[in-house]
Design an enzyme around this catalytic site. Structure first.
Site, short mmCIF file in Angstrom:
data_model
loop_
_atom_site.label_atom_id
_atom_site.label_comp_id
_atom_site.label_asym_id
_atom_site.label_seq_id
_atom_site.Cartn_x
_atom_site.Cartn_y
_atom_site.Cartn_z
N GLY A 164 0.85 -1.19 0.00
CA GLY A 164 0.00 0.00 0.00
C GLY A 164 0.89 1.23 0.00
O GLY A 164 2.07 1.17 -0.38
N ILE A 166 2.29 2.97 2.39
CA ILE A 166 3.50 2.98 3.23
C ILE A 166 4.54 2.03 2.66
O ILE A 166 5.74 2.35 2.60
CB ILE A 166 3.14 2.64 4.70
CG1 ILE A 166 2.17 3.70 5.25
CG2 ILE A 166 4.40 2.57 5.57
CD1 ILE A 166 1.58 3.37 6.62
N ARG A 187 -2.93 -8.71 -4.37
CA ARG A 187 -2.80 -8.83 -5.82
C ARG A 187 -1.67 -7.91 -6.28
O ARG A 187 -1.36 -6.94 -5.57
CB ARG A 187 -4.11 -8.51 -6.54
CG ARG A 187 -4.64 -7.12 -6.34
CD ARG A 187 -6.05 -6.97 -6.86
NE ARG A 187 -7.03 -7.44 -5.90
CZ ARG A 187 -7.53 -6.70 -4.90
NH1 ARG A 187 -7.13 -5.45 -4.75
NH2 ARG A 187 -8.41 -7.17 -4.07
N ALA A 246 3.66 -2.15 11.39
CA ALA A 246 2.23 -2.20 11.07
C ALA A 246 1.42 -2.38 12.35
O ALA A 246 1.05 -1.39 13.00
CB ALA A 246 1.96 -3.29 10.05
N ARG A 247 1.17 -3.62 12.75
CA ARG A 247 0.50 -3.91 14.01
C ARG A 247 1.17 -5.13 14.63
O ARG A 247 1.49 -6.11 13.93
CB ARG A 247 -1.00 -4.20 13.79
CG ARG A 247 -1.85 -2.96 13.55
CD ARG A 247 -1.97 -2.07 14.78
NE ARG A 247 -2.84 -0.92 14.56
CZ ARG A 247 -2.44 0.28 14.14
NH1 ARG A 247 -1.16 0.49 13.89
NH2 ARG A 247 -3.30 1.25 14.00
N GLU A 276 0.61 -4.57 23.17
CA GLU A 276 1.04 -3.21 23.45
C GLU A 276 0.28 -2.61 24.63
O GLU A 276 -0.95 -2.79 24.67
CB GLU A 276 0.75 -2.38 22.19
CG GLU A 276 1.91 -1.55 21.75
CD GLU A 276 1.67 -0.99 20.37
OE1 GLU A 276 1.91 -1.71 19.39
OE2 GLU A 276 1.24 0.16 20.29
N HIS A 294 6.10 2.38 19.45
CA HIS A 294 5.06 2.75 18.48
C HIS A 294 5.18 4.22 18.06
O HIS A 294 4.30 5.05 18.32
CB HIS A 294 3.66 2.46 19.04
CG HIS A 294 2.62 2.30 17.97
ND1 HIS A 294 1.51 1.48 18.09
CD2 HIS A 294 2.52 2.85 16.73
CE1 HIS A 294 0.77 1.55 16.99
NE2 HIS A 294 1.37 2.37 16.15
N GLY A 296 5.70 5.20 14.78
CA GLY A 296 5.54 5.34 13.32
C GLY A 296 5.08 6.70 12.86
O GLY A 296 5.66 7.30 11.96
#
Ligand code: GLV
Length: 328
Positions: A164, A166, A187, A246-247, A276, A294, A296
């Site tokens: 995506g 990022i 995809r 990401a997570r 977290e 965290h 980001g």
């Protein structure tokens, strides 16, 4: 809408965003803003109590907005505006079923997050945290040919999981550092985009087994829970590094500790954690991991832009206008 709309803001947000909300009006009526400004995330009981009768919620990723909160709000709730691009803290189907709109903040945090991913790539491969700890601990050191050698990234292969915005921003940065780029995604991306990034598509399995650095940029969903489990980690190369901005729960943290311990991979750079703000105790004292709290999107500019976008989404919906960045 009859009467002044009430908007609950579940945490302290930058002043410029609060100003936009307070100066906003809905059908000529000023917005009544109820903003939590505690240092700690808003306690659940407080969230449930203060949600009552509100028309909009501007929420932080530390708050879960689920059926219980929606029921506490009541039927007049129109919008839940998340101040984050990731929205695993929202029960989006329940929000839609409630007749409300859910929004997030894509775009504005792309560069900041890609910067942190690149920082983690450099910190892990060049052992920068470890090096800094040597000095801070007052340990003796001097320049020497073989002192504190890391791994160079030029000419190495970066595998991006999730291409995506990022992932693409990281690809551009990593290319500038001389890395070659491969990616896996649900995809393949548009061929022109892939060509501009010099990025080749690979299955996840192929990507992890052939990359020198693997960086995670997919959303956290039931499908990506523990995507990096013991089996996938075992597919990585023993000299490879894993980075996650990401997570946290996309990685099975216990399996990661085990993979590091058994030298199945060379190291990891983590900005997010499975539970977290707790960090797996098996990670904390390891020199082959870099741990960030965290960060980001943690720049003044980015957090302001995120909060302003969330507030604008909220006001748009309350004014019967299309939100800027809806979650579908
Ligand atoms: C931060 O983690 C975000 O999803 O915006």
């Amino acid at each position: 809408m009859t009467g002044a709309p009430r908007v609950l803001v579940t945490g302290p947000i930058p002043g410029p965003a609060l100003d936009v909300l307070r100066e906003g009006n809905v059908d000529g009526a000023p917005v009544i803003v109820d903003a939590w400004d505690g240092d700690e995330p808003m306690p659940r009981a407080e969230l449930l109590q203060r949600s009552r009768d509100c028309h909009g919620i501007v929420c932080l990723l530390t708050e879960q907005v689920d059926a219980e909160v929606l029921n506490a709000c009541g039927p007049q709730l129109r919008v839940v505006a998340n101040v984050a691009v990731g929205y695993n803290n929202l029960d989006v189907p329940a929000i839609h079923e409630h007749g409300a709109v859910a929004t997030n903040t894509p775009g504005v945090l792309t560069d900041a997050t890609a910067d942190i991913a690149l920082a983690l790539i450099l910190m892990t491969t060049r052992r920068l945290g470890e090096g800094e700890r040597v000095i801070r601990a007052g340990e003796p050191w001097k320049w020497a040919m073989s002192f504190h050698l890391g791994t160079g990234i030029a000419g190495k292969r970066l595998g991006i999981v999730g291409m995506g915005a990022i992932g693409r921003a990281l690809a551009r940065r990593a290319r500038a550092c001389g890395m070659t780029i491969a990616y896996s995604n649900r995809r393949p991306v548009d061929p022109d985009v892939a060509a501009a990034l010099g990025a080749s598509f690979a299955s996840l399995d192929e990507l992890v087994s052939t990359s020198d650095v693997v960086s995670i940029h997919c959303p956290y969903t039931p499908d990506t829970h523990h995507l990096f489990d013991a089996a996938l980690l075992a597919r990585m190369r023993p000299d490879a590094f894993l980075v996650n901005t990401a997570r946290g729960p996309i990685i099975d943290e216990a399996a990661l500790v085990d993979a590091l311990e058994r030298q199945i991979i060379a190291g990891a750079g983590l900005d997010v954690f499975e539970h977290e703000p707790s960090v797996h105790p098996g990670l904390v004292h390891r020199d082959d991991v870099v741990l960030l709290p965290h960060l980001g999107s943690a720049t003044v500019e980015t957090r302001t832009a995120m909060a302003v976008l969330a507030v604008r989404n909220c006001l748009a919906v309350l004014n019967d206008e299309p939100p800027l960045t809806p979650i579908r």
